[in-house]
Scaffold this active site. Structure first.
Site, PDB file in Angstrom:
ATOM      1  N   CYS A  14     -50.153  91.180  55.212  1.00 29.86           N
ATOM      2  CA  CYS A  14     -51.024  90.504  56.127  1.00 29.86           C
ATOM      3  C   CYS A  14     -50.130  89.566  56.778  1.00 29.86           C
ATOM      4  O   CYS A  14     -49.318  89.203  56.569  1.00 29.86           O
ATOM      5  CB  CYS A  14     -52.258  89.753  55.251  1.00 29.86           C
ATOM      6  SG  CYS A  14     -51.532  88.560  53.980  1.00 29.86           S
ATOM      7  N   HIS A  42     -45.606  90.279  45.374  1.00 30.91           N
ATOM      8  CA  HIS A  42     -45.521  90.989  44.190  1.00 30.91           C
ATOM      9  C   HIS A  42     -45.027  92.398  44.325  1.00 30.91           C
ATOM     10  O   HIS A  42     -45.887  93.614  44.444  1.00 30.91           O
ATOM     11  CB  HIS A  42     -46.725  90.792  43.280  1.00 30.91           C
ATOM     12  CG  HIS A  42     -47.033  89.414  43.194  1.00 30.91           C
ATOM     13  ND1 HIS A  42     -46.320  88.858  42.142  1.00 30.91           N
ATOM     14  CD2 HIS A  42     -47.927  88.594  43.373  1.00 30.91           C
ATOM     15  CE1 HIS A  42     -46.827  87.659  41.795  1.00 30.91           C
ATOM     16  NE2 HIS A  42     -47.761  87.459  42.718  1.00 30.91           N
ATOM     17  N   HIS A  75     -49.495  81.766  49.640  1.00 24.58           N
ATOM     18  CA  HIS A  75     -50.447  81.142  48.641  1.00 24.58           C
ATOM     19  C   HIS A  75     -50.493  79.689  48.801  1.00 24.58           C
ATOM     20  O   HIS A  75     -51.749  78.975  48.202  1.00 24.58           O
ATOM     21  CB  HIS A  75     -50.257  81.581  47.187  1.00 24.58           C
ATOM     22  CG  HIS A  75     -50.159  83.031  46.864  1.00 24.58           C
ATOM     23  ND1 HIS A  75     -51.189  83.900  47.400  1.00 24.58           N
ATOM     24  CD2 HIS A  75     -49.448  83.659  46.128  1.00 24.58           C
ATOM     25  CE1 HIS A  75     -50.780  85.152  46.960  1.00 24.58           C
ATOM     26  NE2 HIS A  75     -49.602  84.920  46.281  1.00 24.58           N
ATOM     27  N   CYS A  97     -49.889  80.235  54.120  1.00 27.81           N
ATOM     28  CA  CYS A  97     -50.372  80.821  55.355  1.00 27.81           C
ATOM     29  C   CYS A  97     -51.498  79.855  56.225  1.00 27.81           C
ATOM     30  O   CYS A  97     -51.898  78.886  55.373  1.00 27.81           O
ATOM     31  CB  CYS A  97     -51.300  82.044  54.727  1.00 27.81           C
ATOM     32  SG  CYS A  97     -52.715  82.741  55.786  1.00 27.81           S
ATOM     33  N   GLU A 127     -52.698  80.740  44.425  1.00 32.78           N
ATOM     34  CA  GLU A 127     -53.702  80.384  45.730  1.00 32.78           C
ATOM     35  C   GLU A 127     -54.296  79.498  45.174  1.00 32.78           C
ATOM     36  O   GLU A 127     -54.739  78.158  45.316  1.00 32.78           O
ATOM     37  CB  GLU A 127     -54.220  81.337  46.425  1.00 32.78           C
ATOM     38  CG  GLU A 127     -54.962  80.799  47.585  1.00 32.78           C
ATOM     39  CD  GLU A 127     -55.659  81.834  48.404  1.00 32.78           C
ATOM     40  OE1 GLU A 127     -55.277  82.840  48.326  1.00 32.78           O
ATOM     41  OE2 GLU A 127     -56.904  81.304  48.809  1.00 32.78           O
ATOM     42  N   CYS A 190     -60.819  85.508  53.788  1.00 35.45           N
ATOM     43  CA  CYS A 190     -59.915  85.689  54.739  1.00 35.45           C
ATOM     44  C   CYS A 190     -60.370  86.929  55.763  1.00 35.45           C
ATOM     45  O   CYS A 190     -60.502  88.065  55.247  1.00 35.45           O
ATOM     46  CB  CYS A 190     -58.622  86.014  54.484  1.00 35.45           C
ATOM     47  SG  CYS A 190     -57.306  86.607  55.439  1.00 35.45           S
ATOM     48  N   ASN A 220     -57.137  91.996  45.756  1.00 33.56           N
ATOM     49  CA  ASN A 220     -57.589  92.546  47.088  1.00 33.56           C
ATOM     50  C   ASN A 220     -57.196  94.092  46.866  1.00 33.56           C
ATOM     51  O   ASN A 220     -57.974  95.007  47.277  1.00 33.56           O
ATOM     52  CB  ASN A 220     -56.859  91.846  48.018  1.00 33.56           C
ATOM     53  CG  ASN A 220     -55.629  92.297  48.489  1.00 33.56           C
ATOM     54  OD1 ASN A 220     -55.124  93.333  48.963  1.00 33.56           O
ATOM     55  ND2 ASN A 220     -54.618  91.180  47.925  1.00 33.56           N
ATOM     56  N   SER A 263     -50.024  92.806  50.176  1.00 32.39           N
ATOM     57  CA  SER A 263     -48.673  92.477  49.811  1.00 32.39           C
ATOM     58  C   SER A 263     -47.716  93.723  49.903  1.00 32.39           C
ATOM     59  O   SER A 263     -46.665  93.703  49.505  1.00 32.39           O
ATOM     60  CB  SER A 263     -48.370  91.646  48.466  1.00 32.39           C
ATOM     61  OG  SER A 263     -48.907  90.466  48.442  1.00 32.39           O
TER      62      SER A 263
HETATM   63  S1  SF4 Z   1     -55.246  84.019  53.631  1.00 32.81           S
HETATM   64 FE1  SF4 Z   1     -54.150  85.407  52.123  1.00 32.81          FE
HETATM   65  S2  SF4 Z   1     -54.785  87.414  52.897  1.00 32.81           S
HETATM   66 FE2  SF4 Z   1     -55.386  86.078  54.565  1.00 32.81          FE
HETATM   67  S3  SF4 Z   1     -53.556  86.070  55.905  1.00 32.81           S
HETATM   68 FE3  SF4 Z   1     -53.309  84.509  54.704  1.00 32.81          FE
HETATM   69  S4  SF4 Z   1     -52.118  85.255  53.000  1.00 32.81           S
HETATM   70 FE4  SF4 Z   1     -53.093  86.989  53.742  1.00 32.81          FE
END
Ligand code: SF4
Length: 322
Positions: A14, A42, A75, A97, A127, A190, A220, A263
């Site tokens: 992602c 991971h 995270h 992110c 996270e 997300c 996920n 991941s």
């Molecule tokens: S929120 Fe989590 S799943 Fe969505 S893009 Fe960001 S790291 Fe990736």
């Protein structure tokens, strides 16, 4: 025997994970002594690749070399960890992110506004740990059996860890309507996760068998497996291409689909596709395993939905020609 493979669209890293990995690479390539706080993903292969480039994961700030650079992974972390890194004189590169940063801000606002907060998430997931730094009193719930712990309050708010399945969030929201006079719902599932689930379902509908690639404990990834089961397509969840050893698992499947968690680099999906063909393919598919897998990768590489670390189209064609 397997004749063909398909890779689900919009898979691979992602954007949040990709950015954090890129930040770590850039820092190491610039000659800085670079750590990631926890493993940036991971995924053994990715971590080993970063290590070879000079990026060393640490479990706590006390393990960081003085004066080194610490990359915060996608995270995110608590504000306390960020302050502690500054106090130790470490250079912090924030790989949190942008979606997670927005979640943290939303939580902070809910706290300021005095809501009793329910956070749908996996306890101890990094996270969630980071989010709790912004709302220490939030009630974390995960599976449905947990939900009886949610108290009845006048003003409540619901928010979620980014990778929780949308159906679970909606179901919890419906439950909480009965518990509060005022309920504020902040949907932080997300969109990347949602798109990935949609494309996995589409692929599962087109094939005889699905292989889901990702960490065993990745929420996920497990959700992708569950969705394939709901579609009714036999599915196998693995971590690496080398986990595929028994051709019998594919039964009479002739077309196999491949998808992966957020991941999992898309290059791993190509390796898995190749391995499927080598392990359980027809003689022709075995012979052409690499070319077929690369074609599947190319078909998954829609520029509009690119949230992955895909090689360039020219790279795919060049590799296929080898
Ligand atoms: S929120 Fe989590 S799943 Fe969505 S893009 Fe960001 S790291 Fe990736």
């Amino acid at each position: 025997m397997v004749q063909d493979v398909r890779i689900a669209k919009r898979t691979g890293f992602c954007y949040g994970v990709r950015e954090a990995v890129d930040r770590a690479k850039e820092a190491a390539d610039a000659g800085r002594m670079t750590h990631t706080l926890g493993q940036v993903v991971h995924n053994e292969g990715v971590v080993a690749g970063l290590h070879a480039r000079g990026v060393v994961p640490i479990n706590g700030l006390d393990e960081a070399e003085p004066g080194s650079t610490v990359v915060i992974r996608a995270h995110g972390v608590t504000p306390g960890v960020r302050e502690a890194a500054g106090a130790r004189g470490l250079e912090v590169i924030d790989g949190t992110c942008s979606w997670v940063i927005a979640e943290q801000k939303e939580l902070q606002k809910l706290v300021e506004d005095g809501y009793t907060i329910v956070l749908l998430g996996t306890p101890n997931h990094p996270e969630v740990v980071g989010l709790l730094g912004f709302a220490p009193d939030a009630i974390v719930v995960d599976e449905e059996e947990d939900w009886d712990r949610i108290p009845r309050r006048k003003r409540m708010a619901l928010i979620t860890q980014s990778t929780q399945p949308p159906w679970k969030f909606e179901r919890l929201a419906a439950r909480m309507v009965q518990l509060a006079h005022e309920l504020k719902i902040v949907n932080t599932v997300c969109p990347v996760t949602i798109r990935r689930q949609e494309d996995t379902v589409d692929t599962a509908r087109e094939v005889d068998f699905m292989v889901v690639v990702g960490g065993r404990s990745s929420a996920n990834t497990k959700e992708l497996t569950r969705l394939c089961e709901i579609v009714g397509t036999p599915v196998l969840q693995i971590e690496h291409a080398r986990d595929l050893v028994d051709p019998a698992v594919f039964g009479s499947a002739t077309v196999v689909g491949v998808t992966g968690g957020t991941s999992t680099p898309i290059e791993d999906l190509q390796l898995v596709a190749e391995r499927i063909l080598e392990t359980a393919g027809t003689p022709d598919a075995r012979r052409r395993a690499r070319v077929i897998a690369l074609e599947a990768l190319g078909a998954a590489a829609t520029p509009a939905g690119r949230t992955t670390s895909l090689p360039r189209a020219g790279g795919i064609a060049a590799a296929a020609a080898r």
